[in-house]
Design a protein around this motif. Structure first.
Motif, PDB file in Angstrom:
ATOM      1  N   GLU A  15       0.882  -1.187  -0.281  1.00  0.00           N
ATOM      2  CA  GLU A  15       0.081   0.045   0.096  1.00  0.00           C
ATOM      3  C   GLU A  15       0.913   1.373  -0.060  1.00  0.00           C
ATOM      4  OE1 GLU A  15      -4.049   0.197   2.001  1.00  0.00           O
ATOM      5  OE2 GLU A  15      -2.508   0.329   3.459  1.00  0.00           O
ATOM      6  N   ASP A  16       0.358   2.497  -0.484  1.00  0.00           N
ATOM      7  CA  ASP A  16       0.947   3.560  -0.602  1.00  0.00           C
ATOM      8  C   ASP A  16       0.797   4.147   0.787  1.00  0.00           C
ATOM      9  OD1 ASP A  16       1.939   6.016  -2.384  1.00  0.00           O
ATOM     10  OD2 ASP A  16       0.688   6.912  -0.789  1.00  0.00           O
ATOM     11  N   VAL A  17       2.140   4.805   1.104  1.00  0.00           N
ATOM     12  CA  VAL A  17       1.950   5.319   2.503  1.00  0.00           C
ATOM     13  C   VAL A  17       0.564   6.258   2.755  1.00  0.00           C
ATOM     14  CG1 VAL A  17       3.177   7.206   4.114  1.00  0.00           C
ATOM     15  CG2 VAL A  17       4.408   5.436   2.702  1.00  0.00           C
ATOM     16  N   PHE A  18       0.199   7.059   2.042  1.00  0.00           N
ATOM     17  CA  PHE A  18      -0.888   7.900   2.133  1.00  0.00           C
ATOM     18  C   PHE A  18      -2.359   7.478   2.084  1.00  0.00           C
ATOM     19  CE2 PHE A  18       2.911  10.599   1.724  1.00  0.00           C
ATOM     20  CZ  PHE A  18       3.106  11.053   2.736  1.00  0.00           C
ATOM     21  N   SER A  23      -2.462   6.960   7.959  1.00  0.00           N
ATOM     22  CA  SER A  23      -2.242   8.265   7.467  1.00  0.00           C
ATOM     23  C   SER A  23      -3.839   8.626   6.948  1.00  0.00           C
ATOM     24  CB  SER A  23      -1.452   8.202   6.245  1.00  0.00           C
ATOM     25  OG  SER A  23      -2.302   7.593   5.042  1.00  0.00           O
ATOM     26  N   GLU A  24      -4.699   7.658   7.131  1.00  0.00           N
ATOM     27  CA  GLU A  24      -5.972   8.195   6.828  1.00  0.00           C
ATOM     28  C   GLU A  24      -6.832   8.757   8.109  1.00  0.00           C
ATOM     29  OE1 GLU A  24      -8.348   6.630   3.288  1.00  0.00           O
ATOM     30  OE2 GLU A  24      -7.673   4.756   4.384  1.00  0.00           O
ATOM     31  N   ARG A  25      -6.189   8.725   9.119  1.00  0.00           N
ATOM     32  CA  ARG A  25      -6.951   9.251  10.435  1.00  0.00           C
ATOM     33  C   ARG A  25      -6.191   9.794  11.407  1.00  0.00           C
ATOM     34  NH1 ARG A  25      -6.975   3.311  11.196  1.00  0.00           N
ATOM     35  NH2 ARG A  25      -5.169   3.023  12.714  1.00  0.00           N
ATOM     36  N   ALA A  26      -6.421  10.824  12.330  1.00  0.00           N
ATOM     37  CA  ALA A  26      -5.801  11.531  13.013  1.00  0.00           C
ATOM     38  C   ALA A  26      -4.625  10.526  13.786  1.00  0.00           C
ATOM     39  CB  ALA A  26      -6.403  12.308  13.966  1.00  0.00           C
ATOM     40  N   GLN A  44       7.319   8.158   7.811  1.00  0.00           N
ATOM     41  CA  GLN A  44       6.688   9.316   6.894  1.00  0.00           C
ATOM     42  C   GLN A  44       5.622  10.385   7.492  1.00  0.00           C
ATOM     43  OE1 GLN A  44       8.152  10.326   3.934  1.00  0.00           O
ATOM     44  NE2 GLN A  44       6.651  11.998   4.320  1.00  0.00           N
ATOM     45  N   VAL A  45       4.696   9.692   8.359  1.00  0.00           N
ATOM     46  CA  VAL A  45       3.738  10.574   8.960  1.00  0.00           C
ATOM     47  C   VAL A  45       4.423  11.376   9.969  1.00  0.00           C
ATOM     48  CG1 VAL A  45       1.510  10.378  10.564  1.00  0.00           C
ATOM     49  CG2 VAL A  45       1.759   8.959   8.463  1.00  0.00           C
TER      50      VAL A  45
END
Ligand SMILES: *Cc1c(COP(=O)(O)O)cnc(C)c1O
Length: 460
Positions: A15-18, A23-26, A44-45
């Protein structure tokens, strides 16, 4: 058979990092998350979050190292697992620390140099100041006890010191007698001492590189006044030099200035390896003139390769890499290398000072000549310009520059000043860009439109 059910982390390694769940939630901010996440995604985050910190290269407020050779990074990585307190396990790190202490003792003209230097590395000047302050307190107390005199009211006399001395005083129950800065002066002056020094004075602190203004306090003249006080009153008050920043500037830029152990009254010196020592954050140095200046009571003895190793520190475990990096820099640059770096910094500071003087509204307090490579200045007539140095700091911050504005110490707190420090890694062109931005900001503030009403919208 598993005794309890474990949940598998819900990740797809392709999966892509983003597009990952993390990375999809706080990010979790109050409790530890239940499940692990692959390190590359977390890295990365977090890296993105750290972008909100200021950019260290544009931080002209800090004295601390913000630039390092790749080799320094490699050495830190190599030493990541070394605990400097374990002298037995890492004898070569201990040996290198001792070499650094001896090199500094030589640089600062200690009589106990040549392999017999008395000193240690610390986490920074603050820890070094605590150790040196304690040594002063212990020596004073021993002397008083021997004479059968009370030892309950020690005091330490100083000018506009860095907060670490206020901490020493509070933590270790010492009265801090801060001598107010006289109008027109930037630090402690010898003639002020007589009113503050008495039989309970454990020592005087002189600062080589006053934090507020970058200037040096006159160490030799302060010592001479203490000599006169001794001749007149019999009080023998030792002098400590807080050379947090100047300890790595004066030996290279002002070699004839006697501020160090050449002055017989100087008992101890601290300096920050992670400031102009150019080492990465996390190292300072405390040195004493000789063994007599450091009460044995403060030294702990650890068995070391079958022998005996004296140690002195507030911390126990501490990373070894910073000390190794300090030694790297001594070997890498040598005296000539340090001189060239700081000559370049001083020239850049003086160049900026000339431009600041030409900008119009400022009065220079320090022009980069004769002490630290930096500039400090104030508004000549704050009421007349209609804006403050704080406004100017805000304007510069929009371009990423961190140029601090702050009031002078008590008794001169009505004067607000600004200071720019030039360090290793800050080049001439960067300072040209800063000066351009300062001129632009002043024009905007003068126009009364700090947010540039004339800018006329946003175009691509
Ligand atoms: C920075 C500084 C300190 C504190 O040093 P750290 O290494 O940050 O602990 C003490 N005294 C002076 C004069 C300083 O400039």
């Amino acid at each position: 058979m598993a005794l309890h059910k474990t949940r598998k982390p819900d990740v797809d390694t392709a999966e892509d990092v983003f597009a990952s769940p993390l990375s999809e939630r706080a990010l979790s901010k109050r409790v530890m998350p239940d499940l692990p996440t692959p390190p590359g995604i977390v890295y990365q985050v977090l890296r993105n979050e750290l972008l909100l910190d200021g950019n260290a290269a544009q931080n002209l407020a800090t004295f601390c190292t913000t630039w390092a050779d790749d080799e320094v990074r490699h050495l830190l990585d190599l030493c990541l697992d070394k605990n400097i307190v374990d002298k037995d396990e890492y004898p070569q790190t201990a040996e290198i620390e001792s070499r650094c202490v001896n090199i500094l003792a030589d640089l600062w003209h200690a009589p106990a140099a040549g392999g017999n230097a008395v000193g240690c590395s610390t986490t920074g000047s603050s820890e070094a100041a605590m150790l040196c302050g304690l040594a002063l307190k212990w020596r004073w107390r021993e002397r008083r006890r021997a004479e059968g005199l009370p030892t309950d009211r020690p005091n330490l006399v100083c000018g506009p010191v860095q907060v670490c001395w206020e901490k020493l005083a509070r933590y270790f129950d010492i009265e801090l007698r801060q001598v107010p800065v006289e109008a027109g002066a930037t630090g402690l002056l010898p003639h002020q001492l007589r009113d503050y020094v008495d039989e309970n004075t454990i020592g005087v602190v002189a600062i080589l590189g006053v934090t507020y203004t970058c200037t040096y306090e006159p160490v030799a003249e302060i010592a001479a006044e203490l000599d006169r006080i001794q001749a007149d009153t019999g009080l023998d008050v030792p002098l400590h030099v807080d050379a947090a920043s100047g300890g790595f500037i004066a030996p290279f830029l002002h070699p004839d200035l006697a501020w160090d152990f050449r002055v017989p009254r100087v008992a101890s010196i601290n300096a920050s390896g992670h400031k102009y020592g150019m080492a990465p954050l996390g190292v300072g140095w405390a040195l004493w003139r000789d063994a007599a200046a450091l009460p044995d009571d403060l030294v702990f003895h650890v068995s070391y390769l079958g022998g005996d190793m004296p140690t002195l520190a507030l911390n126990f475990s501490r990373p070894g890499g910073q000390v190794i990096a300090q030694y790297f820099l001594f070997l890498r640059l040598g005296r000539e290398g340090y001189r060239r770096v700081y000559e370049a910094c001083a020239h850049t500071a003086q160049h900026l000072a000339r431009q600041i003087a030409d900008m119009g509204p400022f009065t220079l307090l320090y022009d980069g000549e004769g002490a630290l490579p930096g500039v400090s200045y104030t508004l000549t007539d704050p009421d007349a310009v209609g804006w403050s140095l704080y406004d100017l700091s805000d304007q510069l911050r929009m371009r990423g520059w961190q140029v601090p504005s702050y009031p002078l110490p008590p008794d001169r707190q009505d004067t607000v000043i600004q200071r720019v420090l030039i360090r290793h890694g800050v080049d001439r062109d960067e300072i040209e860009l800063l000066a351009d931005d300062m001129r632009r900001a002043i024009r905007q503030l003068d126009s009364g439109h700090p947010h540039d009403a004339n800018r006329g919208g946003f175009h691509h």
